[in-house]
Design an enzyme around this catalytic site. Structure first.
Site: not given
Length: 112
Positions: A27, A34, A49-51, A69
């Site tokens: 934060c 967080d 996407v390659e993990l 956000e």
């Protein structure tokens, strides 16, 4: 950092759901950590996407001061730029702090 690979079935709409249940950031107001779950649901176009690269990239948030956000929107923006998916929703499901849990959902839909 994000790596991609060619979609093996680009002629078909299918959904990929990726869940990272150990997302952490800091934060920027309090400096406290967080914790949350990042959920990525997308319909790929030409690329997926390659993990492992995704996992390592998400871990770069661990020491960053960033609001929920901003983090959730930034994750969506970066993935859309890398993958150009047909559709994508990124959700940030953050654990309760002070009795308040927060869930954010950001969505992209390709035009055309």
């Amino acid at each position: 950092m994000l790596e991609t690979f060619p979609n093996p079935r680009p002629e078909r709409d299918y959904e990929i759901e990726i869940v990272q249940p150990e997302f952490t950031s800091v934060c920027p107001k309090t400096g406290h950590p967080d914790f949350g779950t990042i959920r990525i649901v997308y319909v790929p176009d030409a690329e997926c996407v390659e993990l492992k690269s995704l996992k390592l990239w998400l871990q770069t948030y661990r020491d960053r001061g960033i609001f929920y956000e901003a983090a959730t929107n930034e994750i969506l923006d970066t993935l859309v730029e890398a993958l150009a998916p047909r559709r994508m929703t990124v959700s940030g499901e953050f654990t309760a702090r002070g009795g308040i849990a927060t869930t954010l959902r950001c969505t992209h839909v390709a035009v055309g």
